[in-house]
Scaffold this motif. Structure first.
Motif, PDB file in Angstrom:
ATOM      1  N   THR A 125      36.592  23.323  24.847  1.00 45.70           N
ATOM      2  CA  THR A 125      36.932  24.707  25.214  1.00 45.70           C
ATOM      3  C   THR A 125      35.839  25.310  26.080  1.00 45.70           C
ATOM      4  O   THR A 125      36.114  25.956  27.097  1.00 45.70           O
ATOM      5  N   ASP A 126      34.596  25.095  25.677  1.00 44.03           N
ATOM      6  CA  ASP A 126      33.464  25.597  26.462  1.00 44.03           C
ATOM      7  C   ASP A 126      33.462  24.979  27.854  1.00 44.03           C
ATOM      8  O   ASP A 126      33.287  25.677  28.859  1.00 44.03           O
ATOM      9  N   SER A 127      33.668  23.672  27.938  1.00 48.38           N
ATOM     10  CA  SER A 127      33.676  22.994  29.235  1.00 48.38           C
ATOM     11  C   SER A 127      34.805  23.504  30.123  1.00 48.38           C
ATOM     12  O   SER A 127      34.630  23.693  31.329  1.00 48.38           O
ATOM     13  N   ALA A 128      35.981  23.744  29.523  1.00 51.61           N
ATOM     14  CA  ALA A 128      37.118  24.226  30.295  1.00 51.61           C
ATOM     15  C   ALA A 128      36.864  25.630  30.838  1.00 51.61           C
ATOM     16  O   ALA A 128      37.179  25.932  31.998  1.00 51.61           O
ATOM     17  N   VAL A 129      36.278  26.490  30.019  1.00 53.97           N
ATOM     18  CA  VAL A 129      35.979  27.861  30.468  1.00 53.97           C
ATOM     19  C   VAL A 129      34.938  27.850  31.577  1.00 53.97           C
ATOM     20  O   VAL A 129      35.076  28.549  32.586  1.00 53.97           O
ATOM     21  N   VAL A 130      33.888  27.046  31.401  1.00 51.95           N
ATOM     22  CA  VAL A 130      32.842  26.963  32.426  1.00 51.95           C
ATOM     23  C   VAL A 130      33.411  26.428  33.741  1.00 51.95           C
ATOM     24  O   VAL A 130      33.132  26.952  34.829  1.00 51.95           O
ATOM     25  N   ALA A 131      34.245  25.386  33.661  1.00 45.66           N
ATOM     26  CA  ALA A 131      34.843  24.823  34.876  1.00 45.66           C
ATOM     27  C   ALA A 131      35.774  25.822  35.542  1.00 45.66           C
ATOM     28  O   ALA A 131      35.766  25.976  36.778  1.00 45.66           O
ATOM     29  N   GLY A 132      36.573  26.529  34.747  1.00 47.87           N
ATOM     30  CA  GLY A 132      37.499  27.508  35.319  1.00 47.87           C
ATOM     31  C   GLY A 132      36.789  28.675  35.974  1.00 47.87           C
ATOM     32  O   GLY A 132      37.169  29.116  37.066  1.00 47.87           O
ATOM     33  N   THR A 133      35.741  29.177  35.334  1.00 42.45           N
ATOM     34  CA  THR A 133      35.005  30.302  35.910  1.00 42.45           C
ATOM     35  C   THR A 133      34.216  29.871  37.157  1.00 42.45           C
ATOM     36  O   THR A 133      34.067  30.653  38.096  1.00 42.45           O
ATOM     37  N   THR A 134      33.729  28.651  37.165  1.00 40.52           N
ATOM     38  CA  THR A 134      33.046  28.142  38.351  1.00 40.52           C
ATOM     39  C   THR A 134      33.997  28.070  39.537  1.00 40.52           C
ATOM     40  O   THR A 134      33.655  28.456  40.662  1.00 40.52           O
ATOM     41  N   PHE A 135      35.206  27.590  39.281  1.00 42.60           N
ATOM     42  CA  PHE A 135      36.210  27.536  40.347  1.00 42.60           C
ATOM     43  C   PHE A 135      36.585  28.938  40.819  1.00 42.60           C
ATOM     44  O   PHE A 135      36.760  29.174  42.020  1.00 42.60           O
ATOM     45  N   ALA A 136      36.701  29.881  39.881  1.00 38.30           N
ATOM     46  CA  ALA A 136      37.097  31.246  40.241  1.00 38.30           C
ATOM     47  C   ALA A 136      36.064  31.910  41.144  1.00 38.30           C
ATOM     48  O   ALA A 136      36.418  32.634  42.086  1.00 38.30           O
ATOM     49  N   THR A 137      34.783  31.676  40.887  1.00 39.64           N
ATOM     50  CA  THR A 137      33.746  32.293  41.715  1.00 39.64           C
ATOM     51  C   THR A 137      33.621  31.637  43.087  1.00 39.64           C
ATOM     52  O   THR A 137      33.054  32.232  44.004  1.00 39.64           O
ATOM     53  N   SER A 138      34.142  30.426  43.230  1.00 37.18           N
ATOM     54  CA  SER A 138      34.011  29.716  44.509  1.00 37.18           C
ATOM     55  C   SER A 138      35.126  30.031  45.492  1.00 37.18           C
ATOM     56  O   SER A 138      35.025  29.683  46.664  1.00 37.18           O
ATOM     57  N   VAL A 139      36.185  30.694  45.049  1.00 33.05           N
ATOM     58  CA  VAL A 139      37.318  31.000  45.920  1.00 33.05           C
ATOM     59  C   VAL A 139      37.131  32.391  46.512  1.00 33.05           C
ATOM     60  O   VAL A 139      36.992  33.368  45.771  1.00 33.05           O
ATOM     61  N   PRO A 140      37.131  32.541  47.833  1.00 30.70           N
ATOM     62  CA  PRO A 140      36.975  33.861  48.455  1.00 30.70           C
ATOM     63  C   PRO A 140      38.142  34.785  48.106  1.00 30.70           C
ATOM     64  O   PRO A 140      39.278  34.319  47.911  1.00 30.70           O
ATOM     65  N   PRO A 141      37.896  36.085  48.024  1.00 29.11           N
ATOM     66  CA  PRO A 141      38.966  37.025  47.646  1.00 29.11           C
ATOM     67  C   PRO A 141      40.172  36.994  48.579  1.00 29.11           C
ATOM     68  O   PRO A 141      41.313  37.127  48.120  1.00 29.11           O
ATOM     69  N   PHE A 142      39.939  36.835  49.886  1.00 34.62           N
ATOM     70  CA  PHE A 142      41.087  36.859  50.800  1.00 34.62           C
ATOM     71  C   PHE A 142      41.981  35.632  50.604  1.00 34.62           C
ATOM     72  O   PHE A 142      43.195  35.702  50.827  1.00 34.62           O
ATOM     73  N   VAL A 143      41.391  34.514  50.154  1.00 36.52           N
ATOM     74  CA  VAL A 143      42.205  33.336  49.844  1.00 36.52           C
ATOM     75  C   VAL A 143      43.039  33.592  48.594  1.00 36.52           C
ATOM     76  O   VAL A 143      44.236  33.246  48.540  1.00 36.52           O
ATOM     77  N   VAL A 144      42.428  34.201  47.582  1.00 39.19           N
ATOM     78  CA  VAL A 144      43.164  34.547  46.372  1.00 39.19           C
ATOM     79  C   VAL A 144      44.289  35.524  46.698  1.00 39.19           C
ATOM     80  O   VAL A 144      45.421  35.377  46.210  1.00 39.19           O
ATOM     81  N   ALA A 145      44.001  36.513  47.527  1.00 39.29           N
ATOM     82  CA  ALA A 145      45.022  37.492  47.902  1.00 39.29           C
ATOM     83  C   ALA A 145      46.193  36.825  48.611  1.00 39.29           C
ATOM     84  O   ALA A 145      47.362  37.105  48.313  1.00 39.29           O
ATOM     85  N   THR A 146      45.901  35.927  49.547  1.00 39.20           N
ATOM     86  CA  THR A 146      46.958  35.222  50.265  1.00 39.20           C
ATOM     87  C   THR A 146      47.818  34.388  49.323  1.00 39.20           C
ATOM     88  O   THR A 146      49.058  34.378  49.423  1.00 39.20           O
ATOM     89  N   ALA A 147      47.170  33.696  48.389  1.00 41.14           N
ATOM     90  CA  ALA A 147      47.907  32.857  47.444  1.00 41.14           C
ATOM     91  C   ALA A 147      48.788  33.693  46.524  1.00 41.14           C
ATOM     92  O   ALA A 147      49.954  33.342  46.268  1.00 41.14           O
ATOM     93  N   LEU A 148      48.267  34.803  46.015  1.00 38.57           N
ATOM     94  CA  LEU A 148      49.054  35.648  45.119  1.00 38.57           C
ATOM     95  C   LEU A 148      50.228  36.296  45.839  1.00 38.57           C
ATOM     96  O   LEU A 148      51.335  36.407  45.291  1.00 38.57           O
ATOM     97  N   ILE A 149      49.989  36.746  47.065  1.00 37.96           N
ATOM     98  CA  ILE A 149      51.077  37.346  47.843  1.00 37.96           C
ATOM     99  C   ILE A 149      52.175  36.322  48.112  1.00 37.96           C
ATOM    100  O   ILE A 149      53.372  36.601  47.965  1.00 37.96           O
ATOM    101  N   SER A 150      51.772  35.115  48.495  1.00 36.46           N
ATOM    102  CA  SER A 150      52.742  34.067  48.807  1.00 36.46           C
ATOM    103  C   SER A 150      53.561  33.662  47.583  1.00 36.46           C
ATOM    104  O   SER A 150      54.795  33.502  47.667  1.00 36.46           O
ATOM    105  N   LEU A 151      52.891  33.516  46.419  1.00 36.95           N
ATOM    106  CA  LEU A 151      53.585  33.019  45.228  1.00 36.95           C
ATOM    107  C   LEU A 151      54.364  34.124  44.517  1.00 36.95           C
ATOM    108  O   LEU A 151      55.586  34.026  44.336  1.00 36.95           O
ATOM    109  N   PHE A 152      53.653  35.174  44.099  1.00 36.93           N
ATOM    110  CA  PHE A 152      54.280  36.201  43.262  1.00 36.93           C
ATOM    111  C   PHE A 152      54.982  37.297  44.057  1.00 36.93           C
ATOM    112  O   PHE A 152      55.847  37.982  43.508  1.00 36.93           O
ATOM    113  N   GLY A 153      54.594  37.463  45.313  1.00 35.09           N
ATOM    114  CA  GLY A 153      55.225  38.500  46.111  1.00 35.09           C
ATOM    115  C   GLY A 153      56.379  38.008  46.949  1.00 35.09           C
ATOM    116  O   GLY A 153      57.453  38.623  46.967  1.00 35.09           O
ATOM    117  N   VAL A 154      56.177  36.892  47.656  1.00 38.36           N
ATOM    118  CA  VAL A 154      57.190  36.405  48.592  1.00 38.36           C
ATOM    119  C   VAL A 154      58.164  35.442  47.915  1.00 38.36           C
ATOM    120  O   VAL A 154      59.384  35.635  47.943  1.00 38.36           O
TER     121      VAL A 154
END
Length: 304
Positions: A125-154
């Motif tokens: 569980t600890d390893s999964a949380v650390v890996a997930g948070t590391t990935f989250a900090t490495s993705v730029p906000p505009f990439v996250v915004a584009t992905a969310l708009i494409s998936l949940f919006g469009v």
């Protein structure tokens, strides 16, 4: 308190000087925009505009006049919208504050929960949380915004992708804004919890037969609350500037998009006012966190 107040005034004064100086030294002449973009402007007409708006005064005189007006609430008039800057901020500030508040709730609740889960469960569980948070900090906000708009919006059509100021409209922008902060808060929570679990008073509580749930809540989490609150406050304070990218991506009419438009059109009064507001908000939030810290952690009160 007097020392803190004096420090706040000095910080705001220095910041206002830097902001005004940066706008003053920026390329582009505001006289061109004040003249309405007319061609073949005569030197006499340009001189008249400079005198009318006191642009021919020395830099220090202009700064002191602007600072004096800002203290009284007069932030000048927008060169682009020909409206009072204070009115523009008042119209757009609720959207930005709603976005920041929504994102703050998301990253606080889920970030602290993930950090506690990782510290208590450990192992995979600890390893999964650390890996997930590391990935989250490495993705730029505009990439996250584009992905969310494409998936949940469009594709799915669950959320609107632009405009609006309702809670439903702000969901995708708030998730985008909160994702990186969630990772930071979860890391700080996990580390603070791990440090507290190794202290002597926790060992004594466990040896006395207290239930593990009670030990985690009353001893470990309570002791780790100081760093968690501090980080949540600092992240929230810095989010006001982080809305620039989010509001532009989702088409929100907040102060972030207002700042982008002002910079692109050389609207100096709006640029100065928005930057000063962001710095003042950051200082105010960090000051509140500093004042709350001794209430949460008696050790901080003894150090003060």
């Amino acid at each position: 308190m007097l020392r803190k107040l004096a420090g706040l005034v000095a910080t705001l004064s220095a910041t206002s000087f830097v902001i005004f100086g940066a706008a003053y030294a920026a390329p582009g002449d505001p006289v061109t925009f004040l003249a309405g973009g007319k061609e073949n402007l005569t030197p006499a007409y340009l001189a008249q505009i400079r005198a009318q708006y006191h642009l021919d005064d020395p830099f220090l005189v202009q700064y002191l006049r602007w600072l004096g007006d800002a203290v009284t609430g007069d932030l000048g008039r927008s060169l682009q919208y020909n409206d009072q800057v204070a009115d523009l901020l008042a119209a757009r500030l609720p959207t930005t504050l709603g976005l920041v508040a929504y994102a703050a709730v998301l990253f606080t609740v889920f970030g602290v929960a993930l950090g506690v889960l990782a510290a208590v469960r450990g192992g995979r569980t600890d390893s999964a949380v650390v890996a997930g948070t590391t990935f989250a900090t490495s993705v730029p906000p505009f990439v996250v915004a584009t992905a969310l708009i494409s998936l949940f919006g469009v594709q799915l059509g669950w959320f609107p992708v632009a405009g609006g100021g309702s809670l439903w409209h702000l969901t995708l922008p708030a998730v985008t804004l909160a994702l990186g902060a969630l990772a930071i808060v979860s890391r700080v929570t996990r580390q603070a919890m791990v440090e507290q679990r190794g202290l002597d008073h926790v060992t004594v509580a466990r040896a006395s037969g207290l239930a593990e749930r009670s030990i985690v809540l009353r001893h470990v989490f309570r002791g780790a609350l100081g760093p968690i609150v501090t980080m949540c406050g600092l992240v929230t304070a810095g989010m006001l500037a982080g809305t620039v990218t989010i509001e532009t991506a989702f088409g929100l009419s907040g102060i972030g998009s207002l700042l982008v438009g002002a910079i692109n059109t050389h609207d100096f009064p709006v640029t100065q006012a928005v930057l000063l507001l962001m710095v003042a908000a950051y200082i105010a939030v960090t000051t509140v966190v500093e004042l709350v810290q001794p209430v949460i952690d008696p050790r901080a009160r003894r150090r003060a």
